[in-house]
Design an enzyme around this catalytic site. Structure first.
Site, PDB file in Angstrom:
ATOM      1  N   GLY A  46       0.684  -1.166   0.051  1.00  0.00           N
ATOM      2  CA  GLY A  46       0.054  -0.101   0.128  1.00  0.00           C
ATOM      3  C   GLY A  46       0.901   1.307  -0.020  1.00  0.00           C
ATOM      4  O   GLY A  46       2.087   1.120   0.322  1.00  0.00           O
ATOM      5  N   GLN A  51       2.732  10.317   1.505  1.00  0.00           N
ATOM      6  CA  GLN A  51       4.168   9.318   1.811  1.00  0.00           C
ATOM      7  C   GLN A  51       4.912   9.530   0.779  1.00  0.00           C
ATOM      8  O   GLN A  51       6.482   9.622   0.816  1.00  0.00           O
ATOM      9  CB  GLN A  51       3.885   7.695   1.767  1.00  0.00           C
ATOM     10  CG  GLN A  51       3.333   7.297   3.002  1.00  0.00           C
ATOM     11  CD  GLN A  51       3.057   5.906   3.054  1.00  0.00           C
ATOM     12  OE1 GLN A  51       2.355   5.081   2.357  1.00  0.00           O
ATOM     13  NE2 GLN A  51       4.118   5.267   3.660  1.00  0.00           N
ATOM     14  N   CYS A  99       5.510  -0.349   7.449  1.00  0.00           N
ATOM     15  CA  CYS A  99       5.183   0.982   6.984  1.00  0.00           C
ATOM     16  C   CYS A  99       6.386   1.231   6.223  1.00  0.00           C
ATOM     17  O   CYS A  99       7.521   1.339   6.638  1.00  0.00           O
ATOM     18  CB  CYS A  99       4.673   1.833   7.931  1.00  0.00           C
ATOM     19  SG  CYS A  99       4.320   3.556   7.252  1.00  0.00           S
ATOM     20  N   LEU A 100       6.521   2.015   4.873  1.00  0.00           N
ATOM     21  CA  LEU A 100       7.450   2.281   4.227  1.00  0.00           C
ATOM     22  C   LEU A 100       7.978   3.399   4.731  1.00  0.00           C
ATOM     23  O   LEU A 100       8.906   3.916   4.579  1.00  0.00           O
ATOM     24  CB  LEU A 100       7.143   2.435   2.685  1.00  0.00           C
ATOM     25  CG  LEU A 100       6.574   1.045   1.994  1.00  0.00           C
ATOM     26  CD1 LEU A 100       6.194   1.290   0.773  1.00  0.00           C
ATOM     27  CD2 LEU A 100       7.637   0.205   2.172  1.00  0.00           C
ATOM     28  N   HIS A 141      -4.879   1.397   7.531  1.00  0.00           N
ATOM     29  CA  HIS A 141      -3.383   1.953   7.727  1.00  0.00           C
ATOM     30  C   HIS A 141      -3.145   2.962   6.839  1.00  0.00           C
ATOM     31  O   HIS A 141      -2.724   4.335   7.112  1.00  0.00           O
ATOM     32  CB  HIS A 141      -2.533   0.851   7.434  1.00  0.00           C
ATOM     33  CG  HIS A 141      -1.046   1.041   7.321  1.00  0.00           C
ATOM     34  ND1 HIS A 141      -0.023   0.563   8.391  1.00  0.00           N
ATOM     35  CD2 HIS A 141      -0.339   1.793   6.709  1.00  0.00           C
ATOM     36  CE1 HIS A 141       1.076   1.090   7.962  1.00  0.00           C
ATOM     37  NE2 HIS A 141       0.945   1.935   7.224  1.00  0.00           N
ATOM     38  N   GLU A 142      -3.656   2.670   5.383  1.00  0.00           N
ATOM     39  CA  GLU A 142      -3.344   4.036   4.499  1.00  0.00           C
ATOM     40  C   GLU A 142      -4.338   5.193   4.975  1.00  0.00           C
ATOM     41  O   GLU A 142      -3.779   6.109   4.748  1.00  0.00           O
ATOM     42  CB  GLU A 142      -3.687   3.258   3.097  1.00  0.00           C
ATOM     43  CG  GLU A 142      -2.696   2.173   2.691  1.00  0.00           C
ATOM     44  CD  GLU A 142      -1.160   2.523   2.789  1.00  0.00           C
ATOM     45  OE1 GLU A 142      -0.891   3.574   2.932  1.00  0.00           O
ATOM     46  OE2 GLU A 142      -0.600   1.408   3.233  1.00  0.00           O
ATOM     47  N   HIS A 145      -2.823   7.335   7.264  1.00  0.00           N
ATOM     48  CA  HIS A 145      -1.998   8.323   6.747  1.00  0.00           C
ATOM     49  C   HIS A 145      -2.442   9.592   6.107  1.00  0.00           C
ATOM     50  O   HIS A 145      -1.697  10.591   6.336  1.00  0.00           O
ATOM     51  CB  HIS A 145      -1.161   7.652   5.514  1.00  0.00           C
ATOM     52  CG  HIS A 145       0.139   6.828   5.750  1.00  0.00           C
ATOM     53  ND1 HIS A 145       1.163   7.093   6.432  1.00  0.00           N
ATOM     54  CD2 HIS A 145       0.208   5.624   5.472  1.00  0.00           C
ATOM     55  CE1 HIS A 145       1.869   6.026   6.595  1.00  0.00           C
ATOM     56  NE2 HIS A 145       1.397   5.123   6.184  1.00  0.00           N
TER      57      HIS A 145
HETATM   58  O1  K1U Z   1       3.968   2.359   3.975  1.00  0.00           O
HETATM   59  C1  K1U Z   1       2.832   1.864   3.755  1.00  0.00           C
HETATM   60  O2  K1U Z   1       1.791   2.360   4.150  1.00  0.00           O
HETATM   61  C2  K1U Z   1       2.857   0.448   3.228  1.00  0.00           C
HETATM   62  C3  K1U Z   1       2.714  -0.742   4.014  1.00  0.00           C
HETATM   63  C4  K1U Z   1       1.167  -1.300   4.022  1.00  0.00           C
HETATM   64  C5  K1U Z   1       0.745  -2.257   5.157  1.00  0.00           C
HETATM   65  C6  K1U Z   1       1.386  -3.126   5.435  1.00  0.00           C
HETATM   66  C7  K1U Z   1       1.110  -4.105   6.414  1.00  0.00           C
HETATM   67  C8  K1U Z   1       0.070  -3.893   6.995  1.00  0.00           C
HETATM   68  C9  K1U Z   1      -0.821  -2.805   6.831  1.00  0.00           C
HETATM   69  C10 K1U Z   1      -0.544  -1.915   6.004  1.00  0.00           C
HETATM   70  C11 K1U Z   1       3.440  -1.699   3.647  1.00  0.00           C
HETATM   71  O3  K1U Z   1       3.511  -2.302   2.335  1.00  0.00           O
HETATM   72  S1  K1U Z   1       4.837  -2.360   4.519  1.00  0.00           S
HETATM   73  C12 K1U Z   1       5.528  -3.462   3.497  1.00  0.00           C
HETATM   74  C13 K1U Z   1       4.981  -4.763   3.659  1.00  0.00           C
HETATM   75  O4  K1U Z   1       4.071  -5.041   4.342  1.00  0.00           O
HETATM   76  C14 K1U Z   1       5.001  -5.952   2.521  1.00  0.00           C
HETATM   77  C15 K1U Z   1       6.133  -5.512   1.618  1.00  0.00           C
HETATM   78  C16 K1U Z   1       6.412  -6.825   0.623  1.00  0.00           C
HETATM   79  C17 K1U Z   1       5.454  -7.820   0.448  1.00  0.00           C
HETATM   80  C18 K1U Z   1       4.458  -7.952   1.382  1.00  0.00           C
HETATM   81  C19 K1U Z   1       4.417  -6.885   2.510  1.00  0.00           C
HETATM   82 ZN    ZN Z   2       2.389   3.364   6.066  1.00  0.00          ZN
END
Ligand code: K1U
Ligand code: ZN
Length: 179
Positions: A46, A51, A99-100, A141-142, A145
């Site tokens: 996401g 972001q 979260c990125l 989660h998004e 943000h």
């Molecule tokens: O930064 C963000 O908002 C993105 C975040 C989204 C998220 C992940 C887990 C739970 C709720 C919301 C991410 O994508 S973090 C990276 C991640 O979870 C992932 C990366 C590669 C493959 C699978 C998952």
């Molecule tokens: Zn996030």
């Protein structure tokens, strides 16, 4: 299309309240395409526009379900513009979120497991759907943000401080590796 910079905590840009999208034009389409490219590159599931430094109520999600028998993941890109939660279940479920904007850190967050959401698509069309599972977790989660909230804000002060300490350590290690 372009990969954009992802802003990280404690950058103040992440604490802004994003503004509603009013114009569904080519510029918006370019931003959506760039956000998908940035999210796939990271990689993540996401990404909210804020972001990448654009505080508007736009987010993208692709849960990228892995294909059976070890093939390439099947892409399922979804765009949510001006999303609203119309209803949420009383019951909550834990999910270990990342979260990125808080790189390489993960912590368990409790959220409603089912929501009813309304949003607009890239052309301004309206959708309404009941959502559950990982998509519900990721959408909440998004949407946080868009209101300047990070998943670490849902943690106790002790757990949040531990995550931020681990993040500082990770950043130091990354800097040493790059030197
Ligand atoms: O930064 C963000 O908002 C993105 C975040 C989204 C998220 C992940 C887990 C739970 C709720 C919301 C991410 O994508 S973090 C990276 C991640 O979870 C992932 C990366 C590669 C493959 C699978 C998952
Ligand atoms: Zn996030």
């Amino acid at each position: 299309m372009a990969i954009r910079r992802i802003y990280e905590t404690p950058d103040a840009v992440l604490r802004q309240i994003s503004k509603p999208v009013e114009t569904f034009d080519r510029e918006l389409k370019t931003l959506v395409a760039d956000m998908f490219e940035t999210m796939y590159d990271a990689p993540g599931i996401g990404l909210a526009a804020v972001q990448v430094g654009v505080p508007i109520r736009l987010l993208v999600i692709d849960l990228q379900e892995p294909e059976e028998e070890g093939g390439e993941p099947v892409r399922d890109p979804r765009v949510f513009i001006n999303p609203e939660i119309l209803w949420h279940s009383d019951s909550e479920v834990p999910y270990t979120e990342g979260c990125l904007s808080v790189p390489e850190q993960y912590a368990e967050v409790m959220r409603p497991d089912r929501i009813r959401a309304r949003w607009q698509g890239e052309k301004g069309e309206t959708y309404e759907e009941e959502i559950e599972g990982l998509l519900a977790v990721c959408l909440q989660h998004e949407m946080d943000h868009l209101n300047g909230v990070l998943f670490i804000d849902h943690l106790s002060r002790l757990k949040r401080d531990m995550v931020l300490k681990k993040l500082a350590k990770w950043r130091k290690e990354q800097a040493l590796k790059a030197a």
